[in-house]
Design a protein around this motif. Structure first.
Motif, PDB file in Angstrom:
ATOM      1  N   LEU A  94       0.828  -1.201   0.000  1.00  0.00           N
ATOM      2  CA  LEU A  94       0.000   0.000   0.000  1.00  0.00           C
ATOM      3  C   LEU A  94       0.866   1.256   0.000  1.00  0.00           C
ATOM      4  CD1 LEU A  94      -2.898  -0.911   2.482  1.00  0.00           C
ATOM      5  CD2 LEU A  94      -3.116  -0.437   0.038  1.00  0.00           C
ATOM      6  N   THR A  95       1.948   1.222   0.781  1.00  0.00           N
ATOM      7  CA  THR A  95       2.835   2.395   0.817  1.00  0.00           C
ATOM      8  C   THR A  95       3.513   2.626  -0.527  1.00  0.00           C
ATOM      9  OG1 THR A  95       4.755   1.108   1.585  1.00  0.00           O
ATOM     10  CG2 THR A  95       3.295   2.045   3.271  1.00  0.00           C
ATOM     11  N   GLU A  96       3.615   1.586  -1.347  1.00  0.00           N
ATOM     12  CA  GLU A  96       4.211   1.729  -2.674  1.00  0.00           C
ATOM     13  C   GLU A  96       3.195   2.175  -3.710  1.00  0.00           C
ATOM     14  OE1 GLU A  96       6.049  -1.988  -3.535  1.00  0.00           O
ATOM     15  OE2 GLU A  96       7.430  -1.900  -1.829  1.00  0.00           O
ATOM     16  N   GLY A  97       1.909   2.311  -3.287  1.00  0.00           N
ATOM     17  CA  GLY A  97       0.878   2.845  -4.169  1.00  0.00           C
ATOM     18  C   GLY A  97       0.281   1.861  -5.144  1.00  0.00           C
ATOM     19  N   HIS A  98       0.373   0.555  -4.880  1.00  0.00           N
ATOM     20  CA  HIS A  98      -0.130  -0.441  -5.825  1.00  0.00           C
ATOM     21  C   HIS A  98      -1.653  -0.554  -5.774  1.00  0.00           C
ATOM     22  CE1 HIS A  98       3.790  -1.843  -7.010  1.00  0.00           C
ATOM     23  NE2 HIS A  98       4.145  -2.036  -5.746  1.00  0.00           N
TER      24      HIS A  98
ATOM     25  N   ARG B  25       0.471 -10.248  -6.454  1.00  0.00           N
ATOM     26  CA  ARG B  25       1.770 -10.377  -5.807  1.00  0.00           C
ATOM     27  C   ARG B  25       1.712 -11.344  -4.623  1.00  0.00           C
ATOM     28  NH1 ARG B  25       5.289  -5.781  -6.356  1.00  0.00           N
ATOM     29  NH2 ARG B  25       6.489  -6.634  -4.605  1.00  0.00           N
ATOM     30  N   LEU B  26       0.598 -11.339  -3.890  1.00  0.00           N
ATOM     31  CA  LEU B  26       0.499 -12.143  -2.671  1.00  0.00           C
ATOM     32  C   LEU B  26      -0.274 -13.445  -2.867  1.00  0.00           C
ATOM     33  CD1 LEU B  26      -0.115  -9.324  -0.022  1.00  0.00           C
ATOM     34  CD2 LEU B  26       2.035 -10.378  -0.726  1.00  0.00           C
ATOM     35  N   GLY B  27      -0.823 -13.663  -4.057  1.00  0.00           N
ATOM     36  CA  GLY B  27      -1.522 -14.920  -4.313  1.00  0.00           C
ATOM     37  C   GLY B  27      -2.928 -14.971  -3.754  1.00  0.00           C
ATOM     38  N   PHE B  28      -3.569 -13.818  -3.591  1.00  0.00           N
ATOM     39  CA  PHE B  28      -4.953 -13.752  -3.109  1.00  0.00           C
ATOM     40  C   PHE B  28      -5.919 -13.652  -4.278  1.00  0.00           C
ATOM     41  CE2 PHE B  28      -3.163 -11.561   0.804  1.00  0.00           C
ATOM     42  CZ  PHE B  28      -3.417 -12.621   1.638  1.00  0.00           C
ATOM     43  N   SER B  29      -7.181 -13.928  -4.005  1.00  0.00           N
ATOM     44  CA  SER B  29      -8.224 -13.514  -4.927  1.00  0.00           C
ATOM     45  C   SER B  29      -8.429 -12.009  -4.731  1.00  0.00           C
ATOM     46  CB  SER B  29      -9.531 -14.262  -4.638  1.00  0.00           C
ATOM     47  OG  SER B  29     -10.072 -13.847  -3.390  1.00  0.00           O
TER      48      SER B  29
ATOM     49  N   HIS C 216      -9.042  -7.596   3.150  1.00  0.00           N
ATOM     50  CA  HIS C 216      -7.920  -7.290   4.030  1.00  0.00           C
ATOM     51  C   HIS C 216      -7.603  -5.799   4.028  1.00  0.00           C
ATOM     52  CE1 HIS C 216      -7.175 -11.367   4.978  1.00  0.00           C
ATOM     53  NE2 HIS C 216      -6.637 -11.722   3.814  1.00  0.00           N
ATOM     54  N   ILE C 217      -7.598  -5.187   2.845  1.00  0.00           N
ATOM     55  CA  ILE C 217      -7.286  -3.763   2.737  1.00  0.00           C
ATOM     56  C   ILE C 217      -8.342  -2.926   3.448  1.00  0.00           C
ATOM     57  CG2 ILE C 217      -7.078  -1.835   1.110  1.00  0.00           C
ATOM     58  CD1 ILE C 217      -5.818  -3.793  -0.871  1.00  0.00           C
ATOM     59  N   SER C 218      -9.599  -3.305   3.288  1.00  0.00           N
ATOM     60  CA  SER C 218     -10.677  -2.565   3.957  1.00  0.00           C
ATOM     61  C   SER C 218     -10.514  -2.605   5.462  1.00  0.00           C
ATOM     62  CB  SER C 218     -12.038  -3.148   3.553  1.00  0.00           C
ATOM     63  OG  SER C 218     -12.255  -3.000   2.163  1.00  0.00           O
ATOM     64  N   GLU C 219     -10.105  -3.749   6.003  1.00  0.00           N
ATOM     65  CA  GLU C 219      -9.929  -3.846   7.447  1.00  0.00           C
ATOM     66  C   GLU C 219      -8.742  -3.002   7.914  1.00  0.00           C
ATOM     67  OE1 GLU C 219      -9.701  -7.187  10.994  1.00  0.00           O
ATOM     68  OE2 GLU C 219     -10.395  -7.708   8.978  1.00  0.00           O
TER      69      GLU C 219
ATOM     70  N   ALA D 281      -8.321   5.396   7.679  1.00  0.00           N
ATOM     71  CA  ALA D 281      -7.932   5.966   6.394  1.00  0.00           C
ATOM     72  C   ALA D 281      -9.151   6.143   5.491  1.00  0.00           C
ATOM     73  CB  ALA D 281      -6.902   5.065   5.716  1.00  0.00           C
ATOM     74  N   ARG D 282      -9.105   7.194   4.661  1.00  0.00           N
ATOM     75  CA  ARG D 282     -10.209   7.479   3.752  1.00  0.00           C
ATOM     76  C   ARG D 282     -10.142   6.636   2.484  1.00  0.00           C
ATOM     77  NH1 ARG D 282      -8.330  12.459   5.402  1.00  0.00           N
ATOM     78  NH2 ARG D 282      -7.187  12.707   3.438  1.00  0.00           N
ATOM     79  N   ASN D 283      -8.939   6.280   2.058  1.00  0.00           N
ATOM     80  CA  ASN D 283      -8.749   5.486   0.850  1.00  0.00           C
ATOM     81  C   ASN D 283      -7.386   4.802   0.925  1.00  0.00           C
ATOM     82  OD1 ASN D 283      -6.794   7.493   0.021  1.00  0.00           O
ATOM     83  ND2 ASN D 283      -8.559   8.760  -0.644  1.00  0.00           N
ATOM     84  N   ARG D 284      -7.018   4.070  -0.141  1.00  0.00           N
ATOM     85  CA  ARG D 284      -5.753   3.330  -0.107  1.00  0.00           C
ATOM     86  C   ARG D 284      -4.545   4.262  -0.021  1.00  0.00           C
ATOM     87  NH1 ARG D 284      -8.153   0.970  -4.390  1.00  0.00           N
ATOM     88  NH2 ARG D 284      -6.541   1.777  -5.804  1.00  0.00           N
ATOM     89  N   LEU D 285      -4.580   5.371  -0.761  1.00  0.00           N
ATOM     90  CA  LEU D 285      -3.448   6.286  -0.732  1.00  0.00           C
ATOM     91  C   LEU D 285      -3.271   6.895   0.658  1.00  0.00           C
ATOM     92  CD1 LEU D 285      -3.869   8.123  -4.171  1.00  0.00           C
ATOM     93  CD2 LEU D 285      -2.211   6.354  -3.554  1.00  0.00           C
ATOM     94  N   HIS D 286      -4.412   7.224   1.280  1.00  0.00           N
ATOM     95  CA  HIS D 286      -4.348   7.767   2.633  1.00  0.00           C
ATOM     96  C   HIS D 286      -3.814   6.720   3.603  1.00  0.00           C
ATOM     97  CE1 HIS D 286      -6.489   9.762   6.273  1.00  0.00           C
ATOM     98  NE2 HIS D 286      -5.274  10.258   6.120  1.00  0.00           N
ATOM     99  N   ALA D 287      -4.214   5.445   3.393  1.00  0.00           N
ATOM    100  CA  ALA D 287      -3.717   4.367   4.254  1.00  0.00           C
ATOM    101  C   ALA D 287      -2.204   4.234   4.115  1.00  0.00           C
ATOM    102  CB  ALA D 287      -4.394   3.044   3.883  1.00  0.00           C
ATOM    103  N   GLY D 288      -1.703   4.292   2.873  1.00  0.00           N
ATOM    104  CA  GLY D 288      -0.262   4.213   2.671  1.00  0.00           C
ATOM    105  C   GLY D 288       0.468   5.349   3.350  1.00  0.00           C
ATOM    106  N   TYR D 289      -0.102   6.545   3.289  1.00  0.00           N
ATOM    107  CA  TYR D 289       0.510   7.703   3.951  1.00  0.00           C
ATOM    108  C   TYR D 289       0.554   7.505   5.462  1.00  0.00           C
ATOM    109  CZ  TYR D 289       0.800  12.352   6.013  1.00  0.00           C
ATOM    110  OH  TYR D 289       1.140  13.425   6.802  1.00  0.00           O
ATOM    111  N   LEU D 290      -0.556   7.048   6.053  1.00  0.00           N
ATOM    112  CA  LEU D 290      -0.606   6.861   7.501  1.00  0.00           C
ATOM    113  C   LEU D 290       0.356   5.759   7.961  1.00  0.00           C
ATOM    114  CD1 LEU D 290      -4.463   7.136   8.146  1.00  0.00           C
ATOM    115  CD2 LEU D 290      -2.698   8.834   8.659  1.00  0.00           C
TER     116      LEU D 290
END
Length: 345
Positions: free
Chosen positions: A276-280, A288-292, A299-302, A309-318
């Motif tokens: 997430l911190t790499e912005g993927h 990359r991790l072999g998930f569906s 997992h990301i939502s949790e 966090a408001r979104n993935r980019l915000h999560a990576g920043y935090l």
């Protein structure tokens, strides 16, 4: 009367009744057998034919039948199976030699470019030939998490045959494969035969290498296709990449251990946060991790919920701001301040 309700369907209860009667009355005729076993003539005759086919009965010129000792019958049947297996192996080796000869002819004629196999059937056929031809080692990497049951069943026969010939077999799975009961059962069986199986968190390409001479590499645009490579420099490059991934991997766990599952759950969380911190995007993280895609999104939502966090980019920043990935790899695992262990599927 002996109970035959649970007899294997390959023999049949009627056949066993007939065999039992012949053992008690050697030299009995077919017609007399009907009275001994209390079966209609057609069923008695069918049972006798089945026992003759299995080698458990023998018939003389007068139509009388005698029982053959089960040990002798089993030995005779086993010898037949062994001969058939040897003939099949010789045929596979003959086909392998033919393929090798054709490759040599193409090379001498200036035929360029490795073979591109675009159908699943052609890939499986090629793998079967190369596996039968292998004498020393087969290296395999299977990314994408758990393998489908159909693929596991399809590969089991040639895997067992290669191991019984003394061929070393190494397989690398993406670490989410350990949470698949079917994959775990398969790994437990083949490792009991001598195979080596490991898992890794890193992504890698789908690859098969036979005796370090021939490699099959997956095609980017054809999911079930493969590129057959004989060039020694390319094959050596693939082997070196494989060995680097192998050295950084760990043994495939075939038994449930609570502490290991918790640790794996923590690893999942950290790996997702790092990506997430790499912005993927979600699709990239899942691959990359072999998930569906769905499991990865959960997992990301949790993680986002725990971080606020408001979104993935915000999560990576935090994640970066809080320094949640700053702990050295060798340090003991501690629950991250932002989350509890995520569910593993």
């Amino acid at each position: 009367m002996q109970h035959y309700a649970d007899v294997d369907a390959g023999v049949g209860a009627e056949a066993l009744r007939v065999y039992d009667a012949v053992c008690s009355s050697p030299g009995v005729t077919r017609s007399a057998l009907c009275d001994l076993v209390s079966l209609p003539p057609e069923e008695t005759s069918a049972a006798v034919d089945r026992l003759l086919e299995l080698g458990l009965l023998e018939s003389d010129d007068r139509g009388s039948v005698v029982a053959v000792a089960t040990g002798a019958a089993v030995l005779r049947a086993c010898n037949a199976v062994i001969r058939a297996a040897a003939e099949e192996r010789q045929e596979a080796q003959r086909l392998a030699a033919l393929v090798t000869g054709l490759d040599a002819m193409r090379a001498s004629a200036g035929a360029a470019s490795p073979d591109r196999l675009v159908s699943l059937e052609s890939v499986r056929r090629t793998i079967s030939v190369l596996a039968a031809q292998a004498q020393e080692e087969i290296l395999a990497s299977q990314p994408g998490g758990p393998r489908p049951d159909e693929q596991l069943k399809e590969s089991l026969g040639r895997t067992r045959d290669a191991l019984e010939r003394g061929v070393r077999m190494c397989t690398l799975y993406q670490w989410t494969a350990q949470f698949s009961p079917a994959t775990t059962d398969y790994v437990s069986y083949v490792t009991s035969l001598g195979a080596e199986v490991r898992i890794t968190q890193d992504s890698f390409m789908r690859l098969l290498v036979f005796d370090r001479k021939t490699a099959l590499i997956s095609l980017r645009e054809v999911p079930h296709g493969a590129l057959v490579v004989h060039d020694p420099d390319i094959v050596n490059f693939a082997v070196e990449a494989y060995e680097r991934a192998w050295s950084a991997s760990q043994p495939f766990p075939t038994h449930y251990v609570k502490d290991e599952v918790v640790a794996a759950s923590e690893d999942i969380k950290l790996s997702i946060m790092r990506l997430l911190t790499e912005g993927h995007e979600v699709s990239v993280i899942a691959k990359r991790l072999g998930f569906s895609h769905r499991t990865c999104q959960r997992h990301i939502s949790e993680i986002m919920q725990r971080l606020g966090a408001r979104n993935r980019l915000h999560a990576g920043y935090l994640i970066s701001q809080k320094g949640l990935l700053d702990a050295p790899p060798a340090a003991p695992r501690q629950p991250a301040a932002c989350a509890v262990p995520l569910p593993v599927h």
